[in-house]
Design a protein around this motif. Structure first.
Motif, PDB file in Angstrom:
ATOM      1  N   ILE A   1     -34.094 -77.510  39.861  1.00  0.00           N
ATOM      2  CA  ILE A   1     -33.936 -75.903  39.367  1.00  0.00           C
ATOM      3  C   ILE A   1     -33.163 -76.061  37.896  1.00  0.00           C
ATOM      4  O   ILE A   1     -32.242 -76.709  37.935  1.00  0.00           O
ATOM      5  CB  ILE A   1     -33.244 -75.028  40.198  1.00  0.00           C
ATOM      6  N   TYR A   2     -33.831 -75.444  36.956  1.00  0.00           N
ATOM      7  CA  TYR A   2     -33.036 -75.707  35.602  1.00  0.00           C
ATOM      8  C   TYR A   2     -32.752 -74.168  34.994  1.00  0.00           C
ATOM      9  O   TYR A   2     -33.514 -73.360  35.386  1.00  0.00           O
ATOM     10  CB  TYR A   2     -34.053 -76.454  34.673  1.00  0.00           C
ATOM     11  N   THR A   3     -31.554 -74.203  34.393  1.00  0.00           N
ATOM     12  CA  THR A   3     -31.527 -73.109  33.402  1.00  0.00           C
ATOM     13  C   THR A   3     -31.694 -73.840  32.045  1.00  0.00           C
ATOM     14  O   THR A   3     -31.523 -74.759  31.780  1.00  0.00           O
ATOM     15  CB  THR A   3     -30.190 -72.589  33.672  1.00  0.00           C
ATOM     16  N   PHE A   4     -31.927 -72.757  31.095  1.00  0.00           N
ATOM     17  CA  PHE A   4     -32.589 -73.498  29.476  1.00  0.00           C
ATOM     18  C   PHE A   4     -31.569 -72.677  28.582  1.00  0.00           C
ATOM     19  O   PHE A   4     -30.612 -71.627  28.699  1.00  0.00           O
ATOM     20  CB  PHE A   4     -33.763 -73.230  29.346  1.00  0.00           C
ATOM     21  N   GLN A   5     -30.886 -73.750  27.572  1.00  0.00           N
ATOM     22  CA  GLN A   5     -30.206 -73.211  26.767  1.00  0.00           C
ATOM     23  C   GLN A   5     -31.045 -73.663  25.193  1.00  0.00           C
ATOM     24  O   GLN A   5     -31.825 -74.695  25.115  1.00  0.00           O
ATOM     25  CB  GLN A   5     -29.053 -74.215  26.668  1.00  0.00           C
TER      26      GLN A   5
END
Ligand SMILES: Cc1cc2nc3c(=O)[nH]c(=O)nc-3n(C[C@H](O)[C@H](O)[C@H](O)COP(=O)(O)OP(=O)(O)OC[C@H]3O[C@@H](n4cnc5c(N)ncnc54)[C@H](O)[C@@H]3O)c2cc1C
Lengths: 68, 572
Positions: free
Chosen positions: B285-289
């Protein structure tokens, strides 16, 4: 339909009936559906205008005339 | 359920026993795609270097899978493009779906024209990409020191000293230039106390890399608000070895642990791809920046790749842009380290790649805003676009499921000589040179591959400046034969190639036959036209006619020998 500045003089021949049609199109719609209808309409009209300078003037006019 | 890759052995560095502080012109920190590309680039140019990496494997997890034409062309120049192309899954077509409609609202094709060696995109697991790069680096006699963690960086005016921790102790090394390719969490960035400004997107994405036998076409499929992931998006990509990537948007308020449970993911996969048999290869699971350093060059420490800039994956602009950093920096470092250009040339790396990073972040942020609308009205416009797209072609260009990586056109670079003549087409100063089919000495090949072999690499005394001269004007041809001879003798030589036919070409020049007409068309070339290419194959100047003085001025401008303010356009 090819003017390179935003038209500020009236151009629609029967304003009352167009206004009515505009309001009528929203009858019975939820807030959300209404917003989408407006959005579709804006996009259609924006493409019809096409000219980015005129669009920017329209955007500026809309922003400037918020009276609340 | 996890892909396992080989690990690389730790070898005791000689410094641990000698107690001496080794010195190299360049040290590269980080053996990701960007650090490896950087090291290959330097070795190809005869610059000694070593790569230090704190780990002992390639990237195992679900990271980059889409590699763009420009990155592949760079790897081709470095001798490892073809292995990637052969292993990768080629695709050019993307389809966008909306809601319950089984038909795409919009289909795009990344390749606008036939006649390029590399397609718009290939899909390839990042571990394969890195393994091919490692193999190439080894071929060139390069060294990667696994399990070597850089723990201290001491910059000075004329070099950098570092301390390195290993399983068997700590040692020190020094270098003229330190390349920080140490990834998005860049310890070096922190050691130097540099800010990494930007924006975090409040959203989670689940990546399920699954193995399944399916003969779906190899195209990119993107869904907005599909029935199997209501209110969110989904993306499906094919990778080699029957591995598929399903990327599902989950939203911000989720229970991460619950969503990562294989049973839960399996349920989601079955909903998206009913009736298929699959195994998991990787879940995350990834969050992006979107963030970047204000400057990529900090004296003798230079940042490349994710350590310098971070984008959301929609658009595949991470590794693809990092590789362009290495491409941009390699020849400049070579010129500076061999005393052929002033150190200030390195500031053009900063200017050009910060410009590119801004463009990438802008594109990536816009895509993210379309995919994850931040307000009710933003969502209304997004859905309005999708509703219109099917019927009204004008709405399709607004559909933004990721603006896929295209090379940065370094339009505003101070190294460019501005056009003084009129040209049609997509080429311009700052653009990477377009490839095309050619024939040289009776052999069919590709322009960029030929140039790399004939005019690049360590075997050539040059650094790779080339001029493409469209022959056919008898008087100009004669002058060009003389010009070419003189340019070949310069400290930074320019190799002139004649585009024409062997029968009628300037004396002594290698002739490139434009067998498919690609060059004449793509470069708007006619007899007399000259394009000056930098060693990274970016166009830096072009003319309808030019004498040797004009070509030298342009080369000198591109190598930091002349300040741009001095340019006076004297159309030859
Ligand atoms: C889900 C996801 C999907 C993506 N998809 C794509 C895509 O399709 N296309 C694309 O182009 N990009 C994509 N990316 C981005 C891509 O993975 C990165 O841009 C790329 O890996 C950056 O490469 P790098 O070499 O700069 O850094 P990294 O690959 O992060 O490598 C940095 C290396 O430095 C090492 N290191 C760190 N600190 C030290 C230290 N102190 N000493 C020594 N070594 C150290 C690390 O171990 C690591 O090996 C994706 C990313 C994610 C997360």
């Amino acid at each position: 339909m090819t003017s390179d500045t935003l038209a500020l003089t009236p151009r629609i021949s029967d304003p009352d009936s167009f206004y009515e049609a505009l309001i009528e199109a929203h009858r019975g719609l939820s807030e959300e559906a209404s917003q989408r209808l407006n959005a579709r309409l804006i996009l259609i009209l924006a493409n019809q205008i096409g000219d980015r300078k005129v669009l920017d003037e329209a955007l500026a006019l809309a922003i400037r005339t918020d009276r609340t | 359920m996890m892909a396992t890759r080989r690990s690389y052995p730790f070898k005791r560095p000689p410094e641990l026993d000698s107690g001496k502080r080794g010195h190299l012109p360049v040290i590269v920190v980080g053996a990701g795609p960007v650090g490896l590309t950087m090291a290959i680039e330097l070795l190809e140019r005869g610059i000694a270097t070593v790569v230090l990496d704190d780990d002992n494997t390639v990237s195992i997890g679900s990271r980059a899978i889409c590699y763009a034409k420009r990155a592949l062309e760079i790897w081709d120049r470095l001798g490892c493009g073809e292995v990637m192309l052969n292993k990768g899954v080629t695709w050019n077509v993307g389809k966008v779906f909306f809601g319950d409609d089984p038909e795409p609202v919009y289909t795009f094709n990344m390749l606008d024209e036939e006649g390029y060696k590399y397609p718009g995109f290939i899909n390839l697991q990042q571990y394969y990409n890195e393994e091919f790069l490692i193999a190439r680096l080894n071929e060139l006699g390069g060294e990667i020191r696994w399990k070597n963690t850089v723990v201290e960086v001491t910059p000075a005016a004329k070099g950098v000293t570092i301390a390195v921790d290993t399983p068997e102790g700590r040692y020190e090394m020094a270098c003229d230039y330190l390349i920080a390719a140490d990834g998005s969490r860049s310890p070096i960035r922190k050691m130097l106390g540099l800010d990494f400004e930007g924006q975090v997107f409040e959203d989670h994405f689940l990546i399920a890399d699954i193995k399944m036998k399916q003969d779906f076409p190899s195209e990119r499929r993107f869904w907005f608000d599909p029935p199997f992931n209501r209110g969110q998006s989904a993306l499906l990509h094919k990778q080699p070895d029957d591995v598929w990537r399903l990327d599902l948007q989950l939203g911000w308020d989720i229970d991460r642990d619950a969503e990562m449970k294989p049973e839960r993911v399996a349920e989601r996969v079955r909903a998206a791809l009913p009736g298929v048999d699959f195994e998991f290869e990787w879940l995350s699971i990834y969050t992006f920046q979107c963030r970047r350093l204000d400057k990529f060059r900090h004296g003798r420490v230079i940042f490349v790749g994710d350590s310098a800039h971070l984008v959301s994956p929609f658009g595949a602009r991470g590794a693809n842009s990092g590789v362009q950093d290495a491409d941009n920096l390699g020849w400049k470092l070579q010129l500076v380290l061999t005393g052929k250009a002033p150190e200030a040339l390195l500031d053009s790396y900063d200017a050009e790649r910060v410009y590119a990073a801004k463009e990438n972040i802008l594109n990536s942020t816009r895509s993210t805003d379309f995919i994850t609308p931040k307000s009710a009205v933003s969502r209304a416009f997004r859905n309005a676009v999708l509703e219109l797209a099917r019927e009204a072609p004008f709405a399709r260009p607004f559909v933004n499921s990721g603006r896929l990586s295209v090379p940065a056109i370094l339009r505003e670079s101070a190294l460019n000589t501005p056009d003084s003549d009129a040209f049609a087409g997509k080429m311009m100063p700052g653009a990477p040179a377009a490839d095309g089919r050619i024939r040289v000495n009776g052999r069919d090949e590709w322009l960029l591959t030929f140039l790399a072999r004939d005019n690049g690499g360590v075997h050539h005394k040059g650094t790779g400046f080339a001029a493409l001269y469209f022959a056919g004007d008898a008087a100009a041809d004669k002058a060009m034969a003389e010009t070419a001879k003189a340019l070949a003798q310069d400290a930074i030589p320019v190799t002139v190639y004649a585009i024409g036919t062997p029968a009628a070409a300037p004396q002594g020049l290698t002739v490139i036959e434009d067998t498919a007409g690609h060059l004449a068309r793509r470069y708007d070339g006619r007899p007399g036209t000259i394009y000056l290419l930098r060693p990274d194959h970016h166009i830096t100047a072009r003319w309808r006619a030019a004498d040797i003085a004009a070509i030298r001025r342009a080369r000198d401008l591109a190598t930091g020998h002349r300040a741009p303010a001095q340019i006076k356009e004297t159309a030859a």
